[in-house]
Design an enzyme around this catalytic site. Structure first.
Site, PDB file in Angstrom:
ATOM      1  N   GLU A 113       0.815  -1.206   0.000  1.00 39.21           N
ATOM      2  CA  GLU A 113       0.000   0.000   0.000  1.00 39.21           C
ATOM      3  C   GLU A 113       0.853   1.261   0.000  1.00 39.21           C
ATOM      4  O   GLU A 113       1.949   1.277   0.551  1.00 39.21           O
ATOM      5  CB  GLU A 113      -0.846   0.037   1.280  1.00 39.21           C
ATOM      6  CG  GLU A 113      -1.757  -1.138   1.407  1.00 39.21           C
ATOM      7  CD  GLU A 113      -2.464  -1.157   2.751  1.00 39.21           C
ATOM      8  OE1 GLU A 113      -3.053  -2.196   3.065  1.00 39.21           O
ATOM      9  OE2 GLU A 113      -2.410  -0.152   3.481  1.00 39.21           O
ATOM     10  N   CYS A 132       3.089   8.230   1.678  1.00 37.58           N
ATOM     11  CA  CYS A 132       3.570   7.238   2.633  1.00 37.58           C
ATOM     12  C   CYS A 132       3.787   5.935   1.873  1.00 37.58           C
ATOM     13  O   CYS A 132       2.856   5.407   1.262  1.00 37.58           O
ATOM     14  CB  CYS A 132       2.462   7.093   3.686  1.00 37.58           C
ATOM     15  SG  CYS A 132       2.771   5.814   4.863  1.00 37.58           S
ATOM     16  N   CYS A 139       5.323  -7.500   7.343  1.00 42.04           N
ATOM     17  CA  CYS A 139       6.370  -7.030   8.268  1.00 42.04           C
ATOM     18  C   CYS A 139       6.645  -8.107   9.302  1.00 42.04           C
ATOM     19  O   CYS A 139       5.723  -8.742   9.814  1.00 42.04           O
ATOM     20  CB  CYS A 139       5.918  -5.744   8.963  1.00 42.04           C
ATOM     21  SG  CYS A 139       7.167  -5.075  10.078  1.00 42.04           S
ATOM     22  N   CYS A 143       3.905  -5.831  15.416  1.00 44.34           N
ATOM     23  CA  CYS A 143       3.252  -5.005  16.441  1.00 44.34           C
ATOM     24  C   CYS A 143       1.755  -5.345  16.434  1.00 44.34           C
ATOM     25  O   CYS A 143       1.123  -5.307  15.371  1.00 44.34           O
ATOM     26  CB  CYS A 143       3.450  -3.520  16.136  1.00 44.34           C
ATOM     27  SG  CYS A 143       5.175  -3.073  15.908  1.00 44.34           S
ATOM     28  N   CYS A 146      -1.048  -3.195  14.695  1.00 49.13           N
ATOM     29  CA  CYS A 146      -0.800  -2.808  13.305  1.00 49.13           C
ATOM     30  C   CYS A 146      -1.302  -3.899  12.362  1.00 49.13           C
ATOM     31  O   CYS A 146      -0.965  -5.072  12.536  1.00 49.13           O
ATOM     32  CB  CYS A 146       0.705  -2.582  13.113  1.00 49.13           C
ATOM     33  SG  CYS A 146       1.195  -2.406  11.389  1.00 49.13           S
ATOM     34  N   GLY A 189       5.859  -2.545   6.341  1.00 50.44           N
ATOM     35  CA  GLY A 189       7.235  -3.025   6.458  1.00 50.44           C
ATOM     36  C   GLY A 189       8.106  -2.190   7.365  1.00 50.44           C
ATOM     37  O   GLY A 189       7.756  -1.074   7.746  1.00 50.44           O
ATOM     38  N   GLU A 190       9.236  -2.775   7.733  1.00 51.51           N
ATOM     39  CA  GLU A 190      10.210  -2.100   8.592  1.00 51.51           C
ATOM     40  C   GLU A 190      11.379  -1.687   7.689  1.00 51.51           C
ATOM     41  O   GLU A 190      12.194  -2.528   7.286  1.00 51.51           O
ATOM     42  CB  GLU A 190      10.642  -3.065   9.708  1.00 51.51           C
ATOM     43  CG  GLU A 190      11.846  -2.608  10.516  1.00 51.51           C
ATOM     44  CD  GLU A 190      11.790  -1.160  10.993  1.00 51.51           C
ATOM     45  OE1 GLU A 190      10.861  -0.787  11.710  1.00 51.51           O
ATOM     46  OE2 GLU A 190      12.713  -0.401  10.630  1.00 51.51           O
ATOM     47  N   SER A 221      10.983   5.918   8.945  1.00 44.70           N
ATOM     48  CA  SER A 221      10.459   5.549  10.264  1.00 44.70           C
ATOM     49  C   SER A 221      10.906   4.140  10.621  1.00 44.70           C
ATOM     50  O   SER A 221      10.915   3.252   9.775  1.00 44.70           O
ATOM     51  CB  SER A 221       8.927   5.603  10.209  1.00 44.70           C
ATOM     52  OG  SER A 221       8.370   5.187  11.424  1.00 44.70           O
ATOM     53  N   SER A 244       9.300   4.841  16.034  1.00 44.83           N
ATOM     54  CA  SER A 244       7.983   4.432  16.537  1.00 44.83           C
ATOM     55  C   SER A 244       8.171   3.987  17.982  1.00 44.83           C
ATOM     56  O   SER A 244       8.670   2.893  18.239  1.00 44.83           O
ATOM     57  CB  SER A 244       7.422   3.302  15.677  1.00 44.83           C
ATOM     58  OG  SER A 244       7.091   3.826  14.411  1.00 44.83           O
ATOM     59  N   LEU A 245       7.795   4.843  18.913  1.00 42.19           N
ATOM     60  CA  LEU A 245       8.098   4.607  20.325  1.00 42.19           C
ATOM     61  C   LEU A 245       6.974   3.810  20.998  1.00 42.19           C
ATOM     62  O   LEU A 245       7.192   2.717  21.484  1.00 42.19           O
ATOM     63  CB  LEU A 245       8.313   5.963  21.020  1.00 42.19           C
ATOM     64  CG  LEU A 245       8.882   5.927  22.421  1.00 42.19           C
ATOM     65  CD1 LEU A 245      10.285   5.355  22.442  1.00 42.19           C
ATOM     66  CD2 LEU A 245       8.888   7.334  23.030  1.00 42.19           C
ATOM     67  N   HIS A 246       5.814   4.393  21.080  1.00 44.03           N
ATOM     68  CA  HIS A 246       4.575   3.753  21.568  1.00 44.03           C
ATOM     69  C   HIS A 246       4.570   3.351  23.035  1.00 44.03           C
ATOM     70  O   HIS A 246       3.508   3.036  23.586  1.00 44.03           O
ATOM     71  CB  HIS A 246       4.170   2.536  20.728  1.00 44.03           C
ATOM     72  CG  HIS A 246       4.217   2.781  19.253  1.00 44.03           C
ATOM     73  ND1 HIS A 246       3.799   3.967  18.686  1.00 44.03           N
ATOM     74  CD2 HIS A 246       4.647   2.008  18.221  1.00 44.03           C
ATOM     75  CE1 HIS A 246       3.970   3.897  17.370  1.00 44.03           C
ATOM     76  NE2 HIS A 246       4.486   2.742  17.070  1.00 44.03           N
ATOM     77  N   ASN A 320      -5.677   3.827  14.944  1.00 43.26           N
ATOM     78  CA  ASN A 320      -6.717   3.464  13.979  1.00 43.26           C
ATOM     79  C   ASN A 320      -7.263   2.112  14.394  1.00 43.26           C
ATOM     80  O   ASN A 320      -6.481   1.211  14.686  1.00 43.26           O
ATOM     81  CB  ASN A 320      -6.086   3.306  12.590  1.00 43.26           C
ATOM     82  CG  ASN A 320      -6.454   4.435  11.662  1.00 43.26           C
ATOM     83  OD1 ASN A 320      -7.585   4.910  11.641  1.00 43.26           O
ATOM     84  ND2 ASN A 320      -5.485   4.856  10.893  1.00 43.26           N
ATOM     85  N   CYS A 363      -1.585   1.599   8.307  1.00 41.51           N
ATOM     86  CA  CYS A 363      -0.732   0.804   7.438  1.00 41.51           C
ATOM     87  C   CYS A 363      -1.156  -0.661   7.413  1.00 41.51           C
ATOM     88  O   CYS A 363      -1.379  -1.280   8.426  1.00 41.51           O
ATOM     89  CB  CYS A 363       0.699   1.056   7.880  1.00 41.51           C
ATOM     90  SG  CYS A 363       1.669  -0.209   8.558  1.00 41.51           S
TER      91      CYS A 363
HETATM   92  N1  SAH Z   1       7.700  -0.224  10.464  1.00 39.75           N
HETATM   93  C1  SAH Z   1       8.008   1.139  10.614  1.00 39.75           C
HETATM   94  C2  SAH Z   1       7.400   2.003   9.539  1.00 39.75           C
HETATM   95  C3  SAH Z   1       6.028   1.621   9.104  1.00 39.75           C
HETATM   96  S1  SAH Z   1       4.742   1.690  10.335  1.00 39.75           S
HETATM   97  C4  SAH Z   1       7.613   1.646  11.968  1.00 39.75           C
HETATM   98  O1  SAH Z   1       6.914   0.945  12.694  1.00 39.75           O
HETATM   99  O2  SAH Z   1       8.051   2.733  12.303  1.00 39.75           O
HETATM  100  C5  SAH Z   1       4.450   3.427  10.298  1.00 39.75           C
HETATM  101  C6  SAH Z   1       3.659   3.984  11.444  1.00 39.75           C
HETATM  102  O3  SAH Z   1       2.286   3.550  11.396  1.00 39.75           O
HETATM  103  C7  SAH Z   1       4.229   3.559  12.766  1.00 39.75           C
HETATM  104  O4  SAH Z   1       4.520   4.635  13.608  1.00 39.75           O
HETATM  105  C8  SAH Z   1       3.120   2.705  13.290  1.00 39.75           C
HETATM  106  O5  SAH Z   1       3.148   2.656  14.630  1.00 39.75           O
HETATM  107  C9  SAH Z   1       1.869   3.351  12.702  1.00 39.75           C
HETATM  108  N2  SAH Z   1       0.675   2.497  12.823  1.00 39.75           N
HETATM  109  C10 SAH Z   1       0.595   1.174  12.612  1.00 39.75           C
HETATM  110  N3  SAH Z   1      -0.643   0.711  12.923  1.00 39.75           N
HETATM  111  C11 SAH Z   1      -1.357   1.778  13.352  1.00 39.75           C
HETATM  112  C12 SAH Z   1      -2.691   1.946  13.830  1.00 39.75           C
HETATM  113  N4  SAH Z   1      -3.525   0.919  13.957  1.00 39.75           N
HETATM  114  N5  SAH Z   1      -3.086   3.197  14.171  1.00 39.75           N
HETATM  115  C13 SAH Z   1      -2.251   4.246  14.047  1.00 39.75           C
HETATM  116  N6  SAH Z   1      -0.976   4.151  13.619  1.00 39.75           N
HETATM  117  C14 SAH Z   1      -0.516   2.929  13.275  1.00 39.75           C
HETATM  118 FE1  SF4 Z   2       5.921  -3.494  11.224  1.00 39.50          FE
HETATM  119 FE2  SF4 Z   2       5.805  -0.850  11.693  1.00 39.50          FE
HETATM  120 FE3  SF4 Z   2       3.558  -2.337  11.599  1.00 39.50          FE
HETATM  121 FE4  SF4 Z   2       5.236  -2.619  13.650  1.00 39.50          FE
HETATM  122  S1  SF4 Z   2       4.093  -0.762  13.113  1.00 39.50           S
HETATM  123  S2  SF4 Z   2       4.285  -4.295  12.492  1.00 39.50           S
HETATM  124  S3  SF4 Z   2       7.197  -2.341  12.648  1.00 39.50           S
HETATM  125  S4  SF4 Z   2       4.946  -1.970   9.925  1.00 39.50           S
END
Ligand code: SAH
Ligand code: SF4
Length: 460
Positions: A113, A132, A139, A143, A146, A189-190, A221, A244-246, A320, A363
């Protein structure tokens, strides 16, 4: 403790059908290689410029559109080179046209995407159109909030497959008289686990003779691949690094970003701080806000103690909704209180709003949709697992799970991990939290089992 019941493997992208097309993509080809190929075909040197113009300056979407070249030459080039590595793209608009989500099918059927977001200009900022992009199909990090993480890892994207998402967006924008201003590697993806291709793609995107974006208009990212951050720092790029801290505390981050079991949060932030010092660029941190999970004042304090004085900026993003989790976005008051606490610690914060929710703009959501809805009992079990695992994480218990396969060796729980908070070592040891279907991020073949031997650490 009894073993947790086995959980069916996660869904995966619709099975990739075809064999991969091995012809290189024009979008990833270096100028010298293109010139070499044309010389082999007996063409004069100026042809390279004509082909490059077709690739980077024209509205052409395939060799047939490149009418500046004779038909036999087009056919000869098509045999050796793909004009576009994306086989098919479906575009869905959202937010009254301000967001556009594209689902790209690659030559072997993999789906990735990209999302275009238009930000109108204001008194203090210029109009922007940001793309984006995805760097991998699926990936490996897994997480749980995600949608891409839930799909698991399929494969790395090639340089041209990354760049061609941007070429597509540019063509769509040009047709509407607009232009692309920014690219963020925040799709599927990462990026730091496909770093060679991402670096090459960033070079193409910022090359004035090719895509021509300003280097400062690119953001990469990462969920925290420390060796990758260190490698980037050595290159001293002009791009922005986003982390991506979280979560600011390891037990919770072990759950939310399973890579934390390999590179704990303090190591990630230390590497990001070093990146900021060495490149002179401000690092930004993404923080997905999940109601009742990572949005308390104590969470804000943990983040503040990690980032204080670093000049970093935090983006708070309401989660989301994703079908397989029991979680939802934090409410506006909680987000505001969290943000206010960080600001009080001298940390810059932006509260972001979600874009394109109606088209599943988080994503991986569109690709997950294509994979079909998982069966209700599967979703129910995943949700139960997350409830149990998050309760353990919120009690401060670190995960005993290894990091996701393919991303590095487990650091091993620190001394005292698994202890009830406040109890001395060896006393009141609580059982490790149950496995959340750990191989969520594993390649399809490996899903459903834990690796018997830790995978080798990735080379830098
Ligand atoms: N893998 C890398 C880059 C892609 S993810 C990373 O994790 O940084 C890009 C961003 O989308 C990340 O910050 C991730 O936390 C966020 N993301 C993923 N799922 C999400 C969701 N359900 N709601 C909001 N942001 C989300
Ligand atoms: Fe992969 Fe980024 Fe999604 Fe985590 S948030 S699963 S690192 S794409």
């Amino acid at each position: 403790m009894t073993d947790p019941p086995s959980v069916p493997p996660p869904r995966s992208l619709p099975v990739a059908t075809g064999a991969r097309d091995r012809r290189p993509g024009l979008g990833g080809l270096a100028e010298a290689d293109l010139a070499g190929l044309l010389a082999e075909l007996g063409e004069p040197p100026f042809r390279a410029r004509q082909v490059a113009d077709a690739a980077w300056r024209s509205a052409a979407a395939g060799w047939d559109d490149v009418t500046t070249l004779a038909r036999p030459l087009r056919a000869a080039l098509a045999e050796r080179l793909r004009f576009d590595t994306v086989a098919e793209t479906t575009v869905r608009p959202a937010d009254g046209g301000a967001t556009e989500k594209a689902l790209h099918r690659l030559s072997d059927g993999q789906l990735v995407e990209s999302v275009l977001m238009h930000y109108p200009g204001g008194a203090d900022r210029r109009e922007r159109t940001t793309l984006c992009l995805s760097s991998q199909a699926g990936c490996a990090v897994g997480c749980p909030f995600c949608a891409t993480g839930e799909l698991g890892f399929e494969r790395d994207l090639e340089v041209a497959e990354i760049v061609d998402q941007a070429r597509h967006a540019r063509r769509r924008l040009a047709a509407a008289g607009r232009r692309l201003t920014n690219v963020v590697f925040m799709g599927m993806g990462e990026p730091l686990l496909n770093l060679d291709a991402v670096l090459e793609a960033a070079a193409v995107l910022t090359d004035p003779a090719r895509f021509g974006l300003g280097a400062r208009h690119i953001t990469i990212s990462t969920s925290g691949v420390v060796p990758g951050i260190e490698r980037l720092a050595r290159l001293r790029p002009q791009w922005t690094l986003a982390i991506s801290l979280h979560a600011g505390r390891d037990p919770l981050r072990d759950l939310l970003v399973p890579l934390n079991r390999r590179w704990p949060v303090a190591e990630v932030v230390a590497a990001a701080r070093a990146y900021g010092r060495e490149t002179g660029r401000r690092v930004s941190y993404e923080y997905v806000m999940i109601d009742g999970i990572n949005d308390t004042i104590a969470d804000a304090d943990a983040v503040a103690s990690l980032l204080r004085g670093s000049g970093a900026h935090v983006n708070c993003i309401p989660m989301n909704p994703v079908a397989h989790t029991p979680w939802r976005a934090s409410g506006p008051e909680r987000i505001e209180a969290f943000a206010a606490r960080l600001r009080a610690a001298g940390i810059g914060v932006t509260v972001r709003r979600n874009r394109g929710q109606e088209v599943g703009a988080a994503c991986g959501q569109l690709a997950a949709e294509q994979a079909g809805a998982p069966a209700a009992p599967v979703v129910a079990r995943r949700r139960e697992r997350l409830v149990v695992a998050s309760a353990a994480a919120l009690r401060g218990e670190r995960s005993a799970e290894p990091p996701p396969p393919g991303v590095g060796r487990a650091p091993g729980p620190p001394p005292g991990a698994g202890r009830a908070p406040g109890s001395p070592p060896g006393v009141g040891r609580t059982p490790a939290p149950p496995r959340i279907e750990a191989p969520v991020g594993a390649p399809r073949a490996a899903r459903g089992r834990t690796p018997t031997r830790p995978p080798a650490r990735r080379s830098r």
